[in-house]
Design an enzyme around this catalytic site. Structure first.
Site, PDB file in Angstrom:
ATOM      1  N   LYS A  66      28.596  53.087  29.056  1.00 27.58           N
ATOM      2  CA  LYS A  66      29.531  52.202  28.760  1.00 27.58           C
ATOM      3  C   LYS A  66      29.538  51.887  27.215  1.00 27.58           C
ATOM      4  CE  LYS A  66      30.545  50.137  33.374  1.00 27.58           C
ATOM      5  NZ  LYS A  66      30.569  49.076  34.204  1.00 27.58           N
ATOM      6  N   ASP A 102      36.198  45.169  33.752  1.00 25.93           N
ATOM      7  CA  ASP A 102      35.285  44.527  34.639  1.00 25.93           C
ATOM      8  C   ASP A 102      35.102  43.203  34.845  1.00 25.93           C
ATOM      9  OD1 ASP A 102      33.860  47.135  35.423  1.00 25.93           O
ATOM     10  OD2 ASP A 102      32.549  46.802  33.643  1.00 25.93           O
TER      11      ASP A 102
END
Ligand code: ATR
Length: 282
Positions: A66, A102
């Protein structure tokens, strides 16, 4: 021509994203297919070049890529930049832009669960890792101003606080000291891996002192009810597991790729079936 989408990570075989996104494509009648790609660290740059070269329209990025993926993208959305992690890539005619859904996915799920405005609520985040960071900065972006953080390593929580927007009021606490003050919080968000399968008996702290009617949200969805949620529910709290965050972060990615709203219930149900469980949020 059907659009090609996927997720890169290492490991990746456990990912439920392909199942969830393919169900969403099917439900909307969109010609699209979503694949898991096992990409090791040393192949990350080439994998991203491949996204461009093959015209893959959208990607999700998961652990451990990420942060590392950011340097290979053409543009980074400001919130993803602040969080320091990307979980979604949009390929717009060869220009790759990185986003982080997220935290906003978590908040969408939380708002739907709460069924009331959360802006004035006092929030506690347990943990200061990647997930906590995404949630903390996304809550700030949504205008929530009272957010405390507790973490085993206080320095890590201090670091998050240092980089916050100026209007956010944050106190950093130890896991021990926060236990007696839990009654202050309307919303408690558990972001650590403590209590995740197979260590289902563990919890990061004792929530005996929580406010009745507090919302306790755990980002873990395996098990669907962690020990922390179980205790909180017995004490009268409203509890939410991590399934909503998982589904909504995916839904936000899907919207960015296709411009369409996927059917949340279809996504939720297929993941829940895969987990073999009952939805326990209440
Ligand atoms: P993620 O990206 O999934 O959030 P992470 O960045 O590794 O994962 O962060 C994990 C979080 O869980 C951290 O807040 C970590 O606390 P530390 O900052 O002190 O490491 C917390 N955590 C993990 N295992 C823990 C344990 N056994 N006890 C207390 N906290 C724990």
């Amino acid at each position: 021509m059907a659009g090609l989408y996927g997720v890169i990570g290492d490991p990746i075989s456990h990912s439920m994203s392909p199942l969830m996104h393919n169900a969403a494509f099917e439900k909307l009648g969109i010609e699209g297919s979503y694949h898991p790609f096992h990409v090791r660290k040393e192949n990350l740059e080439n994998a991203i070049r491949g996204v461009k070269a093959l015209g893959i329209k959208g990607m999700n990025v998961t652990i451990p890529h990420k942060t590392a993926v950011m340097e290979y993208l053409d543009q980074i959305d400001p919130l993803a930049e602040k969080i320091g992690a990307v979980n979604t890539i949009v390929n717009d005619e060869g220009t790759l832009t990185g986003y982080n859904t997220d935290g906003l996915g978590f908040i969408k799920g939380l708002k739907e669960f709460a069924q009331e405005s959360i802006e004035m609520k006092r929030v506690l985040i347990i943990g200061a890792g990647g997930a906590a960071k995404a949630i903390y900065y996304s809550l700030a972006e949504q205008g929530i101003s009272k957010i405390d953080i507790c973490n085993r390593t206080k320095e890590k929580a201090e670091l998050l606080k240092t980089r916050r927007s100026s209007f956010v009021q944050t106190e950093v606490l130890s896991l021990d000291s926060v236990q007696t003050n839990l009654g202050l919080y309307d919303i408690i968000i558990q972001t650590t891996s403590i209590g995740m399968n197979p260590k289902i008996g563990e919890k990061p702290l004792n929530v005996a002192m929580i406010k009745e009617n507090a919302i306790v949200s755990d980002i873990i969805y395996n098990p669907l009810e962690t020990s922390l949620l179980k205790q909180a529910k017995e004490l009268g709290a409203r509890t939410q597991n991590g399934l909503d965050m998982f589904v909504y972060q995916g839904a936000l990615s899907f919207e960015k790729w296709t411009g369409r709203n996927p059917d949340i219930n279809t996504m939720k149900e297929i993941v829940l079936t895969q987990l073999g469980g009952q939805h326990v949020n209440r």
